[in-house]
Design an enzyme around this catalytic site. Structure first.
Site, PDB file in Angstrom:
ATOM      1  N   GLY A   1       6.869  -1.719   5.611  1.00 19.06           N
ATOM      2  CA  GLY A   1       8.358  -2.326   5.852  1.00 19.06           C
ATOM      3  C   GLY A   1       9.314  -1.351   6.616  1.00 19.06           C
ATOM      4  O   GLY A   1       8.822  -0.311   7.042  1.00 19.06           O
ATOM      5  N   GLU A   2      10.508  -2.165   6.776  1.00 26.17           N
ATOM      6  CA  GLU A   2      11.697  -1.355   7.341  1.00 26.17           C
ATOM      7  C   GLU A   2      12.653  -0.942   6.254  1.00 26.17           C
ATOM      8  O   GLU A   2      13.317  -1.744   5.638  1.00 26.17           O
ATOM      9  CB  GLU A   2      12.215  -2.270   8.331  1.00 26.17           C
ATOM     10  CG  GLU A   2      13.706  -1.833   9.054  1.00 26.17           C
ATOM     11  CD  GLU A   2      13.501  -0.336   9.660  1.00 26.17           C
ATOM     12  OE1 GLU A   2      12.612   0.135  10.253  1.00 26.17           O
ATOM     13  OE2 GLU A   2      14.664   0.503   9.216  1.00 26.17           O
TER      14      GLU A   2
ATOM     15  N   CYS B   1      -0.754   5.856  10.301  1.00 23.55           N
ATOM     16  CA  CYS B   1       0.526   5.133  10.582  1.00 23.55           C
ATOM     17  C   CYS B   1       0.061   3.705  11.309  1.00 23.55           C
ATOM     18  O   CYS B   1      -0.468   3.743  12.255  1.00 23.55           O
ATOM     19  CB  CYS B   1       1.234   5.934  11.538  1.00 23.55           C
ATOM     20  SG  CYS B   1       1.796   7.643  11.094  1.00 23.55           S
TER      21      CYS B   1
ATOM     22  N   ASN C   1      -2.924   4.656  16.512  1.00 19.67           N
ATOM     23  CA  ASN C   1      -4.182   4.372  15.594  1.00 19.67           C
ATOM     24  C   ASN C   1      -4.703   2.815  15.963  1.00 19.67           C
ATOM     25  O   ASN C   1      -3.685   2.146  16.174  1.00 19.67           O
ATOM     26  CB  ASN C   1      -3.696   4.534  14.286  1.00 19.67           C
ATOM     27  CG  ASN C   1      -3.534   6.052  13.790  1.00 19.67           C
ATOM     28  OD1 ASN C   1      -4.179   6.941  13.937  1.00 19.67           O
ATOM     29  ND2 ASN C   1      -2.044   6.260  13.284  1.00 19.67           N
TER      30      ASN C   1
ATOM     31  N   CYS D   1       6.718  -5.146  15.703  1.00 22.20           N
ATOM     32  CA  CYS D   1       6.261  -4.248  16.670  1.00 22.20           C
ATOM     33  C   CYS D   1       4.971  -4.670  17.001  1.00 22.20           C
ATOM     34  O   CYS D   1       3.992  -4.521  16.159  1.00 22.20           O
ATOM     35  CB  CYS D   1       6.370  -2.632  16.088  1.00 22.20           C
ATOM     36  SG  CYS D   1       8.096  -2.380  15.738  1.00 22.20           S
TER      37      CYS D   1
ATOM     38  N   CYS E   1       3.327   8.521   1.040  1.00 28.32           N
ATOM     39  CA  CYS E   1       3.901   7.528   2.043  1.00 28.32           C
ATOM     40  C   CYS E   1       4.042   6.228   1.461  1.00 28.32           C
ATOM     41  O   CYS E   1       3.357   5.846   0.799  1.00 28.32           O
ATOM     42  CB  CYS E   1       2.965   7.457   3.026  1.00 28.32           C
ATOM     43  SG  CYS E   1       3.409   6.293   4.432  1.00 28.32           S
TER      44      CYS E   1
ATOM     45  N   CYS F   1       1.710  -2.470  15.678  1.00 24.67           N
ATOM     46  CA  CYS F   1       1.636  -2.154  14.199  1.00 24.67           C
ATOM     47  C   CYS F   1       0.997  -3.153  13.321  1.00 24.67           C
ATOM     48  O   CYS F   1       1.538  -4.428  13.448  1.00 24.67           O
ATOM     49  CB  CYS F   1       2.968  -1.722  13.785  1.00 24.67           C
ATOM     50  SG  CYS F   1       3.129  -1.286  11.788  1.00 24.67           S
TER      51      CYS F   1
ATOM     52  N   SER G   1      11.797   5.699  15.294  1.00 21.16           N
ATOM     53  CA  SER G   1      10.650   5.271  15.748  1.00 21.16           C
ATOM     54  C   SER G   1      11.050   4.880  17.181  1.00 21.16           C
ATOM     55  O   SER G   1      11.482   3.624  17.499  1.00 21.16           O
ATOM     56  CB  SER G   1       9.865   4.138  15.104  1.00 21.16           C
ATOM     57  OG  SER G   1       9.525   4.425  13.962  1.00 21.16           O
ATOM     58  N   LEU G   2      10.961   5.684  18.081  1.00 19.94           N
ATOM     59  CA  LEU G   2      11.421   5.327  19.665  1.00 19.94           C
ATOM     60  C   LEU G   2      10.649   4.695  20.508  1.00 19.94           C
ATOM     61  O   LEU G   2      10.577   3.621  20.925  1.00 19.94           O
ATOM     62  CB  LEU G   2      11.998   6.640  20.063  1.00 19.94           C
ATOM     63  CG  LEU G   2      12.986   6.432  21.334  1.00 19.94           C
ATOM     64  CD1 LEU G   2      14.328   5.789  21.035  1.00 19.94           C
ATOM     65  CD2 LEU G   2      13.433   8.000  22.013  1.00 19.94           C
ATOM     66  N   HIS G   3       9.281   5.559  20.496  1.00 19.74           N
ATOM     67  CA  HIS G   3       8.205   4.849  21.359  1.00 19.74           C
ATOM     68  C   HIS G   3       8.503   4.604  22.628  1.00 19.74           C
ATOM     69  O   HIS G   3       7.424   4.572  23.447  1.00 19.74           O
ATOM     70  CB  HIS G   3       7.418   3.759  20.588  1.00 19.74           C
ATOM     71  CG  HIS G   3       7.175   3.862  19.238  1.00 19.74           C
ATOM     72  ND1 HIS G   3       6.616   4.918  18.864  1.00 19.74           N
ATOM     73  CD2 HIS G   3       7.584   3.174  17.931  1.00 19.74           C
ATOM     74  CE1 HIS G   3       6.399   4.996  17.551  1.00 19.74           C
ATOM     75  NE2 HIS G   3       7.130   3.999  17.060  1.00 19.74           N
TER      76      HIS G   3
ATOM     77  N   SER H   1      12.071   6.639   7.758  1.00 21.77           N
ATOM     78  CA  SER H   1      11.962   6.195   8.970  1.00 21.77           C
ATOM     79  C   SER H   1      12.339   4.889   9.429  1.00 21.77           C
ATOM     80  O   SER H   1      12.195   3.981   8.609  1.00 21.77           O
ATOM     81  CB  SER H   1      10.392   6.315   9.279  1.00 21.77           C
ATOM     82  OG  SER H   1       9.775   6.062  10.512  1.00 21.77           O
TER      83      SER H   1
ATOM     84  N   CYS I   1       6.571  -6.945   6.989  1.00 23.33           N
ATOM     85  CA  CYS I   1       7.650  -6.297   7.660  1.00 23.33           C
ATOM     86  C   CYS I   1       7.974  -7.000   8.738  1.00 23.33           C
ATOM     87  O   CYS I   1       7.520  -7.959   9.271  1.00 23.33           O
ATOM     88  CB  CYS I   1       7.201  -5.013   8.393  1.00 23.33           C
ATOM     89  SG  CYS I   1       8.555  -4.354   9.168  1.00 23.33           S
TER      90      CYS I   1
ATOM     91  N   GLU J   1       0.772  -1.114  -0.141  1.00 21.58           N
ATOM     92  CA  GLU J   1      -0.061   0.037   0.082  1.00 21.58           C
ATOM     93  C   GLU J   1       0.819   1.338  -0.124  1.00 21.58           C
ATOM     94  O   GLU J   1       2.020   1.358   0.441  1.00 21.58           O
ATOM     95  CB  GLU J   1      -0.775  -0.018   1.231  1.00 21.58           C
ATOM     96  CG  GLU J   1      -1.904  -1.054   1.389  1.00 21.58           C
ATOM     97  CD  GLU J   1      -2.668  -1.249   2.310  1.00 21.58           C
ATOM     98  OE1 GLU J   1      -4.192  -1.399   2.466  1.00 21.58           O
ATOM     99  OE2 GLU J   1      -2.229  -1.100   3.621  1.00 21.58           O
TER     100      GLU J   1
END
Ligand code: SAH
Length: 372
Positions: free
Chosen positions: A186-187, A362, A319, A135, A124, A138, A243-245, A220, A131, A111
Site C-alpha cells: 500500500g501507499e 521490498c 528484487n 509501479c 514492516c 512492484c 521512492s524516487l527510482h 515511505s 496498492c 502481509e
C-alpha cells in the site's frame, strides 16, 4: 511514452469497501473510556484493557484476570474483535526474518515482515490491502487496490509481531520491537488519516499506545506531494522515505506512474520542505534496475539533485517479482553508481535485502494464499 493509470481509488472501483469492526486501537484514550461506559463499565477499565493490549501484548480475555470474569468476554468482543487471522508464517535467515500473511474480516489478504538485527527489531507493515500506485516493478502494484486498512488493522500488525518478538522468537535480537517501517503493501499517504492515527498509537507511551520513538518510524511514499507537505506540518519526528527510482521525469513517469501528476522537481521540493520543517534527513529510495535506471549519467544527475540537501540514498537491488522483465543491476554497475553519488557528496548505502526467499523483500508482497 505510454500513459499509465495514476490512482485507482476504492471509491472509483465501484462497491464501497467493507471496513472492519471498531477496535481499541482505533480509539484514543477518551474514546476508549466512552466505549467502556457505553458497555456499562467504569472508565478505569479503559486503562486496564489498554495495559493488556499495548503494555503486555496480551489479547486473550482469559488472561485479563483483573477484569471481572463476568464481563471479560463482553469487553473483549466489543473492543478487541479479531482483525487479523494468521494464514501463514514463513521464516528465513535462520528465523531472523519472518513474513506473516493475514486474512482480514472481509477476506482481503495482507502481509507484514518482522526483521531481527543484533541491535534492533523492525516490523514492516502494510497500510492498504493491495496498492493503487501501479509501479510496474512492484508485485503489490500489479494487483491494484482493494481497500484502505483501518487504523487498528495497521496497529495490530505491529502489536501482534511485537508479541512474537517478546516471546523470544528471534534468537540474537532484542526482544522488544523498536522500529516500524510503512514499507509493506500500500501507499501510506493515500490512507493519510488512518496512517497518522496509527503513528500516534504506535508512539504514545503505554498504556495509551505502544511507546515507540517517533524517530524509529519510517513512512515511505511514492511522492504524493500535498500529503507530504501536510505531513511536514504535523510536528512529528518520523522519517520520510521517498521512492524516487529515477532522477528524470521521462523515466520516472514510467517507473512511478504518479510522477505524471507530480514531477521530480515538485516531489523533491516537498521532500526538502519536510527536511526543513522536521530537521530529519529524508531517505531517498532507488531500486537498481539493470540497464533501466542504473546508468552513470543518472547517478550524476541524482547527485546534482541531492547534493547539499538533508538526504540519504538507499539503493535497493531490484528484487524479482513474477512476470517482471527487469533484473537487478550488476554489482560493478551498482558500485559505480554508489561511487558517483558519494563523489557528489551524497551519503549513500545499499540496502541489505531481507526475505527474498520468502517473497518478503521490498516489492515482493503480493499476498497470495498459495506459496509461490
Ligand atoms: N508505496 C510506498 C510504500 C511501499 S515501500 C512506496 O512506494 O514508497 C516499498 C519500497 O520497495 C518502495 O521504495 C518501492 O519502490 C520498493 N520496491 C518495490 N518493488 C521493488 C522491487 N521489485 N525491488 C526492490 N524494491 C522494490
Amino acid at each position: 511514452m505510454t500513459s499509465l493509470p495514476i490512482i485507482q481509488s476504492a471509491a472509483t472501483a465501484g462497491r464501497r469497501p467493507a471496513m472492519p469492526p471498531r477496535h481499541l486501537a482505533d480509539l484514543d484514550v477518551s474514546g476508549r473510556e466512552d466505549a467502556l461506559v457505553a458497555l456499562g463499565e467504569p472508565r478505569f477499565r479503559a486503562r486496564q484493557l489498554s495495559t493488556h493490549y499495548f503494555g503486555r501484548l496480551v489479547r486473550d480475555p482469559d488472561a485479563m484476570t483483573d477484569l471481572p470474569a463476568a464481563t471479560r468476554a463482553k469487553i473483549a468482543d466489543d473492543l478487541l474483535p479479531r482483525l487479523l487471522t494468521p494464514v501463514r508464517e514463513m521464516a528465513t535467515d535462520d528465523g531472523a526474518t519472518r513474513k506473516a500473511l493475514w486474512r482480514l474480516h472481509d477476506g482481503s489478504l495482507v502481509e507484514s515482515v518482522l526483521m531481527g538485527y543484533p541491535d534492533r527489531v523492525t516490523v514492516c507493515i502494510s497500510s492498504q490491502a493491495g496498492c493503487g500506485m501501479a509501479c510496474p516493478f512492484c508485485a503489490t502494484g500489479q494487483a491494484g487496490l482493494t481497500r484502505n486498512l483501518s487504523t487498528a488493522e495497521i496497529v495490530d500488525q505491529a502489536v501482534y509481531l511485537a508479541g512474537v518478538a517478546a516471546s523470544g522468537a528471534i534468537a540474537g535480537s532484542p526482544s522488544r520491537l523498536s522500529h516500524i517501517v510503512f514499507m509493506g503493501m500500500g501507499e501510506p499517504l493515500a490512507n493519510y488519516n488512518r496512517v497518522l492515527a496509527a503513528v500516534r498509537r504506535l508512539t504514545s507511551p503505554a498504556p495509551e499506545g505502544l511507546g515507540l520513538s517517533q524517530r524509529h518510524i519510517t513512512i515511505s511514499t511514492v511522492g504524493l506531494v500535498p500529503a507530504m507537505r501536510k505531513l511536514a506540518d504535523e510536528d512529528l519526528q518520523v522519517t520520510l522515505a521517498l521512492s524516487l527510482h529515477a532522477p528524470d521525469d521521462d523515466l520516472r513517469d514510467e517507473l512511478v506512474p504518479v510522477n505524471q501528476r507530480w514531477k521530480v522537481a515538485e516531489v523533491l521540493d516537498a521532500a526538502w520542505h519536510y527536511a526543513d520543517r522536521t530537521g530529519r534527513r529524508v531517505s531517498v529510495e532507488y531500486a537498481m534496475i539493470k540497464d533501466v535506471n542504473d546508468q552513470p549519467w543518472r547517478a550524476d544527475l541524482l547527485g546534482r539533485l541531492l547534493a547539499g540537501r538533508l538526504a540519504h540514498v538507499n539503493l535497493i537491488p531490484l528484487n524479482p517479482t513474477p512476470g517482471s522483465k527487469w533484473d537487478a543491476s550488476a554489482k560493478p554497475v551498482e558500485r559505480e553508481f554508489v561511487r558517483r553519488l558519494r563523489a557528489a557528496g551524497v551519503s549513500t548505502t545499499v540496502r541489505d535485502t531481507r526475505g527474498r526467499e520468502i517473497d518478503g523483500a521490498c516489492g515482493q508482497l503480493a499476498a497470495s494464499e498459495v506459496p509461490t
